[in-house]
Design an enzyme around this catalytic site. Structure first.
Site, PDB file in Angstrom:
ATOM      1  N   SER A 120      -3.346  26.476  83.015  1.00 34.61           N
ATOM      2  CA  SER A 120      -3.560  26.867  81.626  1.00 34.61           C
ATOM      3  C   SER A 120      -2.236  26.996  80.882  1.00 34.61           C
ATOM      4  O   SER A 120      -1.204  27.331  81.483  1.00 34.61           O
ATOM      5  CB  SER A 120      -4.282  28.218  81.618  1.00 34.61           C
ATOM      6  OG  SER A 120      -4.267  28.776  80.331  1.00 34.61           O
ATOM      7  N   LYS A 135      -3.004  32.123  87.165  1.00 30.77           N
ATOM      8  CA  LYS A 135      -2.897  30.654  87.102  1.00 30.77           C
ATOM      9  C   LYS A 135      -1.522  30.210  87.580  1.00 30.77           C
ATOM     10  O   LYS A 135      -1.399  29.235  88.322  1.00 30.77           O
ATOM     11  CB  LYS A 135      -3.156  30.169  85.671  1.00 30.77           C
ATOM     12  CG  LYS A 135      -4.604  30.346  85.221  1.00 30.77           C
ATOM     13  CD  LYS A 135      -5.505  29.368  85.942  1.00 30.77           C
ATOM     14  CE  LYS A 135      -6.960  29.551  85.636  1.00 30.77           C
ATOM     15  NZ  LYS A 135      -7.833  28.682  86.410  1.00 30.77           N
ATOM     16  N   TYR A 141      -4.559  37.149  83.634  1.00 32.95           N
ATOM     17  CA  TYR A 141      -5.172  35.813  83.750  1.00 32.95           C
ATOM     18  C   TYR A 141      -4.095  34.740  83.880  1.00 32.95           C
ATOM     19  O   TYR A 141      -4.119  33.910  84.801  1.00 32.95           O
ATOM     20  CB  TYR A 141      -6.055  35.538  82.520  1.00 32.95           C
ATOM     21  CG  TYR A 141      -6.480  34.090  82.399  1.00 32.95           C
ATOM     22  CD1 TYR A 141      -7.405  33.535  83.277  1.00 32.95           C
ATOM     23  CD2 TYR A 141      -5.935  33.261  81.400  1.00 32.95           C
ATOM     24  CE1 TYR A 141      -7.777  32.190  83.163  1.00 32.95           C
ATOM     25  CE2 TYR A 141      -6.312  31.932  81.290  1.00 32.95           C
ATOM     26  CZ  TYR A 141      -7.227  31.400  82.172  1.00 32.95           C
ATOM     27  OH  TYR A 141      -7.592  30.077  82.073  1.00 32.95           O
TER      28      TYR A 141
HETATM   29  P1  NAD Z   1     -16.606  28.662  82.839  1.00 40.01           P
HETATM   30  O1  NAD Z   1     -16.661  30.148  82.989  1.00 40.01           O
HETATM   31  O2  NAD Z   1     -17.569  27.996  81.931  1.00 40.01           O
HETATM   32  O3  NAD Z   1     -16.718  27.973  84.276  1.00 40.01           O
HETATM   33  C1  NAD Z   1     -16.188  28.553  85.427  1.00 40.01           C
HETATM   34  C2  NAD Z   1     -17.254  28.435  86.503  1.00 40.01           C
HETATM   35  O4  NAD Z   1     -16.727  28.920  87.737  1.00 40.01           O
HETATM   36  C3  NAD Z   1     -18.506  29.272  86.215  1.00 40.01           C
HETATM   37  O5  NAD Z   1     -19.640  28.434  86.341  1.00 40.01           O
HETATM   38  C4  NAD Z   1     -18.493  30.373  87.271  1.00 40.01           C
HETATM   39  O6  NAD Z   1     -19.810  30.743  87.667  1.00 40.01           O
HETATM   40  C5  NAD Z   1     -17.713  29.708  88.384  1.00 40.01           C
HETATM   41  N1  NAD Z   1     -16.974  30.623  89.258  1.00 40.01           N
HETATM   42  C6  NAD Z   1     -16.101  31.587  88.903  1.00 40.01           C
HETATM   43  N2  NAD Z   1     -15.570  32.166  89.995  1.00 40.01           N
HETATM   44  C7  NAD Z   1     -16.129  31.546  91.068  1.00 40.01           C
HETATM   45  C8  NAD Z   1     -15.985  31.683  92.476  1.00 40.01           C
HETATM   46  N3  NAD Z   1     -15.141  32.589  93.008  1.00 40.01           N
HETATM   47  N4  NAD Z   1     -16.707  30.887  93.287  1.00 40.01           N
HETATM   48  C9  NAD Z   1     -17.567  29.955  92.767  1.00 40.01           C
HETATM   49  N5  NAD Z   1     -17.742  29.777  91.446  1.00 40.01           N
HETATM   50  C10 NAD Z   1     -17.028  30.565  90.607  1.00 40.01           C
HETATM   51  O7  NAD Z   1     -15.089  28.314  82.413  1.00 40.01           O
HETATM   52  P2  NAD Z   1     -14.510  26.962  81.801  1.00 40.01           P
HETATM   53  O8  NAD Z   1     -14.211  27.201  80.376  1.00 40.01           O
HETATM   54  O9  NAD Z   1     -15.365  25.823  82.196  1.00 40.01           O
HETATM   55  O10 NAD Z   1     -13.113  26.875  82.580  1.00 40.01           O
HETATM   56  C11 NAD Z   1     -12.959  26.086  83.751  1.00 40.01           C
HETATM   57  C12 NAD Z   1     -11.532  26.203  84.237  1.00 40.01           C
HETATM   58  O11 NAD Z   1     -10.622  25.765  83.212  1.00 40.01           O
HETATM   59  C13 NAD Z   1     -11.106  27.629  84.589  1.00 40.01           C
HETATM   60  O12 NAD Z   1     -10.288  27.580  85.731  1.00 40.01           O
HETATM   61  C14 NAD Z   1     -10.284  28.061  83.379  1.00 40.01           C
HETATM   62  O13 NAD Z   1      -9.331  29.048  83.709  1.00 40.01           O
HETATM   63  C15 NAD Z   1      -9.627  26.756  82.992  1.00 40.01           C
HETATM   64  N6  NAD Z   1      -9.222  26.709  81.572  1.00 40.01           N
HETATM   65  C16 NAD Z   1     -10.182  26.682  80.598  1.00 40.01           C
HETATM   66  C17 NAD Z   1      -9.778  26.617  79.266  1.00 40.01           C
HETATM   67  C18 NAD Z   1     -10.792  26.552  78.140  1.00 40.01           C
HETATM   68  O14 NAD Z   1     -10.399  26.425  76.975  1.00 40.01           O
HETATM   69  N7  NAD Z   1     -12.107  26.630  78.418  1.00 40.01           N
HETATM   70  C19 NAD Z   1      -8.410  26.613  78.920  1.00 40.01           C
HETATM   71  C20 NAD Z   1      -7.480  26.652  79.962  1.00 40.01           C
HETATM   72  C21 NAD Z   1      -7.885  26.670  81.286  1.00 40.01           C
END
Ligand code: NAD
Length: 342
Positions: free
Chosen positions: A124, A154, A150
């Site tokens: 991130s 990362k 957070y």
């Molecule tokens: P999200 O919450 O929609 O998806 C994350 C998924 O991981 C969820 O379905 C949750 O149930 C699952 N999960 C969490 N912990 C778990 C575990 N220990 N075991 C199994 N499943 C688990 O989030 P997202 O927006 O799709 O983000 C996905 C990734 O991208 C994350 O790592 C997030 O940090 C990273 N990210 C997202 C953004 C953004 O703008 N959405 C920006 C930077 C980084």
């Protein structure tokens, strides 16, 4: 090739699964459904032609993950599973360290046992913290000083991957990884099948759309006196389909022993006021905007210098028009005002 996708029932993970299936891969999808949606998995399974296996499990559960990897012969991983809220991480840091670090380490142990060779990690821009103005747009070489638990989880996992890869190299085993530092991921699958359903929703585009749909009384804007042209914060919004495309290119290019890190953004920023104007334009609806004081830790401008991945892998964001990004999200939300819930 069979690819393990963790966090497959979440926003970005589900879009990645769909793309991998469309490219002809088999997918082993793991999610503990703590934040994800079984409905997304059902929709994906319906068009997977038997090439999708879903296992409801925590990525830290070695007793489940390791045999699943072995059984399906998965040698590549896209690791999206994580807890993802900056504010929540300040209130519940231990949950973040357990899910994003401890469970991630257990996942790497499973990967080692199963002979996984390629690993792509969702990092991130939060790992950069609050870079000084003269370092924006942000290069991959920008010093990483995260300012939230957070962001620290990362960055620490990036270091863990580095150390693990080095141990694999010394042991003569092949393991390559990439850390993809996303800026703000936005939009929905443009065919309208998959969407973004976070609870609570904290991202600006879905929040503004919920306001346009009358699901929120007003949209709060935090800080209108920043040193930016319209006084509101500027961020880089990369469309989820472009983001997933970058993962595919990285996975194809990754060779054993390699370590790569790329920023994923469109390389320009949009202000909060520009987002609001776009949502009003695209939806044709007006809504109340409440101006509130600045929040701690919000830098005025944050956007990527994302040329490195373009230079090395030929990736660049194709969906850069704000109304197109917002339009893809509006289409899904206006048809699914309750998200994935029936
Ligand atoms: P999200 O919450 O929609 O998806 C994350 C998924 O991981 C969820 O379905 C949750 O149930 C699952 N999960 C969490 N912990 C778990 C575990 N220990 N075991 C199994 N499943 C688990 O989030 P997202 O927006 O799709 O983000 C996905 C990734 O991208 C994350 O790592 C997030 O940090 C990273 N990210 C997202 C953004 C953004 O703008 N959405 C920006 C930077 C980084």
């Amino acid at each position: 090739m069979t690819i393990l996708v963790t966090g497959a029932a979440g926003y970005i993970g589900s879009h990645a699964v769909r793309r991998l299936l469309a490219d002809g891969h088999r997918v082993l999808a793991i999610d503990n459904l703590s934040r994800g949606h079984n409905r997304a998995i059902e929709l994906l399974s319906a068009e997977a032609g038997g090439r999708l296996t879903f296992v409801k499990a925590d990525v830290g559960d070695r007793a489940t993950v390791e045999p699943a990897l072995l059984q399906h012969g998965a040698r590549a991983v896209m690791h999206f599973a994580a807890l993802t809220y900056v504010g929540e991480s300040v209130d519940r840091p231990l949950d973040y360290y357990r899910q994003n670090i401890a469970a991630g380490v257990a996942l790497l142990e499973s990967c080692q046992a199963a002979g996984v060779e390629k690993f792509v990690f969702s990092s991130s821009c939060a790992t950069y913290g609050q870079p000084p103005e003269h370092l924006v747009p942000i290069l991959e070489t920008c010093p990483q000083h995260p300012i939230s638990p957070y962001g620290r989880t990362k960055l620490q996992f990036e270091h863990i991957l580095d150390d693990f890869a080095e141990s694999q190299r010394r042991g003569g085993r092949s393991f390559g990884f990439a850390c993809l530092r996303y800026f703000n991921v936005a939009g929905c699958d443009r065919t309208g099948l998959l969407g973004e359903d976070h609870d609570p929703e904290t991202h600006i585009i879905p929040s503004a759309i919920q306001s346009a749909l009358g699901l929120r009384p007003a949209l709060s804007v935090f800080g209108t006196d920043y040193p930016t042209p319209d006084g509101t914060c500027i961020r880089d919004y990369v469309h989820v389909e472009d983001l997933v495309d970058a993962h595919v290119k990285v996975l194809e290019a990754l060779r054993p022993g390699e370590r790569r890190a790329y920023n994923l953004g469109i390389g320009r920023g949009y202000s909060v006021r520009e987002i609001i104007a776009s949502v009003k334009r695209v939806s044709g609806r007006d809504f109340t905007v409440r101006e509130e004081p600045r929040r701690a830790g919000d830098p005025p401008r944050l956007f990527a210098q994302a040329e490195k991945i373009g230079r090395e892998l030929g990736w660049q964001a194709r969906i850069t028009d704000l109304d197109e990004i917002v339009g893809s999200a509006w289409r899904w939300f206006s048809r699914h005002p309750k998200g994935y819930k029936p």
